[in-house]
Design a protein around this motif. Structure first.
Motif, PDB file in Angstrom:
ATOM      1  N   PHE A   5       0.648  -1.289  -0.208  1.00 29.83           N
ATOM      2  CA  PHE A   5      -0.169   0.043  -0.025  1.00 29.83           C
ATOM      3  C   PHE A   5       0.882   1.408  -0.082  1.00 29.83           C
ATOM      4  CE2 PHE A   5      -3.724  -2.571   2.613  1.00 29.83           C
ATOM      5  CZ  PHE A   5      -3.673  -2.958   1.315  1.00 29.83           C
ATOM      6  N   LYS A   8      -0.337   5.073  -0.659  1.00 32.74           N
ATOM      7  CA  LYS A   8      -1.589   5.039  -0.579  1.00 32.74           C
ATOM      8  C   LYS A   8      -2.273   5.445   0.739  1.00 32.74           C
ATOM      9  CE  LYS A   8      -2.318   2.346  -4.449  1.00 32.74           C
ATOM     10  NZ  LYS A   8      -3.057   2.948  -5.675  1.00 32.74           N
ATOM     11  N   ARG A  84      -5.248  12.243  -1.332  1.00 31.31           N
ATOM     12  CA  ARG A  84      -5.888  11.290  -2.084  1.00 31.31           C
ATOM     13  C   ARG A  84      -6.648  10.379  -0.834  1.00 31.31           C
ATOM     14  NH1 ARG A  84      -3.517   8.724  -5.955  1.00 31.31           N
ATOM     15  NH2 ARG A  84      -4.479   6.658  -5.672  1.00 31.31           N
ATOM     16  N   ASP A  86      -7.678   6.111  -0.634  1.00 28.85           N
ATOM     17  CA  ASP A  86      -7.503   5.058  -1.306  1.00 28.85           C
ATOM     18  C   ASP A  86      -8.562   4.078  -0.498  1.00 28.85           C
ATOM     19  OD1 ASP A  86      -5.498   5.258  -3.559  1.00 28.85           O
ATOM     20  OD2 ASP A  86      -4.763   6.075  -1.785  1.00 28.85           O
ATOM     21  N   MET A 131     -13.182   8.960  -4.373  1.00 27.04           N
ATOM     22  CA  MET A 131     -12.830   7.773  -4.891  1.00 27.04           C
ATOM     23  C   MET A 131     -13.348   7.969  -6.189  1.00 27.04           C
ATOM     24  SD  MET A 131     -13.313   4.883  -2.039  1.00 27.04           S
ATOM     25  CE  MET A 131     -12.031   4.725  -0.611  1.00 27.04           C
ATOM     26  N   GLN A 134     -11.077   9.618  -8.400  1.00 28.03           N
ATOM     27  CA  GLN A 134      -9.518   9.023  -8.709  1.00 28.03           C
ATOM     28  C   GLN A 134      -9.951   7.977  -9.352  1.00 28.03           C
ATOM     29  OE1 GLN A 134      -7.810   9.460  -4.203  1.00 28.03           O
ATOM     30  NE2 GLN A 134      -8.429   7.410  -4.904  1.00 28.03           N
ATOM     31  N   SER A 136     -10.874   4.861  -8.405  1.00 29.72           N
ATOM     32  CA  SER A 136     -10.327   3.674  -7.827  1.00 29.72           C
ATOM     33  C   SER A 136     -10.753   3.818  -6.384  1.00 29.72           C
ATOM     34  CB  SER A 136      -9.067   3.578  -7.957  1.00 29.72           C
ATOM     35  OG  SER A 136      -8.209   4.457  -7.501  1.00 29.72           O
ATOM     36  N   GLY A 137     -10.820   2.633  -5.777  1.00 27.74           N
ATOM     37  CA  GLY A 137     -10.795   2.929  -4.182  1.00 27.74           C
ATOM     38  C   GLY A 137     -11.387   1.657  -3.686  1.00 27.74           C
ATOM     39  N   CYS A 232      -8.999  -4.904   0.972  1.00 29.07           N
ATOM     40  CA  CYS A 232      -8.637  -3.846   0.176  1.00 29.07           C
ATOM     41  C   CYS A 232      -7.357  -4.093  -0.652  1.00 29.07           C
ATOM     42  CB  CYS A 232      -8.088  -2.842   1.264  1.00 29.07           C
ATOM     43  SG  CYS A 232      -9.416  -1.915   2.399  1.00 29.07           S
TER      44      CYS A 232
END
Length: 253
Positions: A5, A8, A84, A86, A131, A134, A136-137, A232
């Motif tokens: 990660f 992240k 960000r 994630d 998310m 982005q 993504s998530g 995750c």
């Protein structure tokens, strides 16, 4: 420290104690920067200190998940600091007051659902906004075995956790094509401050819970954290909308 990660960012609500603390530490050990969000600040900041002692990065933000303004401010601060979002483990919850359905007070009902269900929805509402930007998530909501089966004398808690699972499945379907996965974990009896409060640290009461576990023991917070990390991770890239029991076989009986 592992690096799956690396670069992240993860939010863990209810991160000061118990399952939340173990999961915040686990995210950091995998290289994520972690926001520890909780309405109760551990005076010793043990979660934060342990992460930093391991060489990880973390920040504590005070947040009552039953208040939309607190959640919005917490997530805005996360984005401001780290740029960000994630992962999110929406874990904050309360057990409420034990009482039958007829004896449960409206105050207990409303407070329990405000934290356990409305809080999860409010967190997801603001997490998903970032998310989606982005593309993504991954979100994991903390339900319970009480979200899969009934328990006498816990009507508000059981209703709230069943609601978390329904909300999880709905969001998973809504955002599946947007690169966002949404799952839930359903812990069984885990050795946490919540269980200590529920049993009053009475050894006989604790043993009754242990006796109901097929594996013959309570679970450890780190065992739930491991499930969250997996959900995750890219290893679970084809997993969404799942309510995963982490319960030592409890609901299989």
């Amino acid at each position: 420290m592992n690096t799956i990660f690396n670069n992240k960012v993860a939010i863990v609500t209810g991160g000061s104690f118990g399952i939340g603390r173990a999961t915040a530490i686990a995210f950091a050990r995998q290289g994520a920067s972690v926001v520890i969000a909780d309405c109760v600040e551990d005076l010793n900041r043990e979660t934060l200190q342990q992460i930093e002692a391991d060489g990880g990065k973390a920040t504590f933000i005070k947040c009552d998940v039953s208040k939309a303004s607190d959640i919005e401010a917490m997530i805005d601060k996360t984005i401001s600091m780290y740029g960000r979002l994630d992962f999110a483990f929406n874990n904050a919850g309360i057990e409420g007051v034990a009482a039958t359905t007829q004896q449960c007070t409206q105050e207990n009902w409303e407070r329990t659902l405000a934290v356990n269900l409305t809080g999860v929805w409010l967190c997801m509402k603001h997490e998903l906004s970032h998310m989606l930007q982005q593309g993504s998530g991954a979100i994991v909501n903390c339900a319970s075995v009480a979200g899969l089966v009934g328990f006498p004398s816990l009507p508000a808690y059981v209703a709230s956790k069943h609601g978390v699972i329904g909300l999880t499945k709905t969001a998973a379907l809504e955002y599946a094509k947007w690169g966002i996965r949404v799952n839930a974990v359903c812990p069984g009896v885990i050795k946490t401050p919540m269980i200590d409060r529920f049993t009053g640290n009475n050894k006989q009461a604790e043993q009754q819970f242990v006796d109901m576990e097929p594996v013959g023991r309570m679970g450890e917070p780190a065992e739930v954290a491991a499930a969250v990390i997996w959900l995750c991770s890219d290893a679970a890239s084809f997993v969404t909308g799942v309510a995963l029991p982490v319960d030592g076989g409890w609901i299989s009986q």
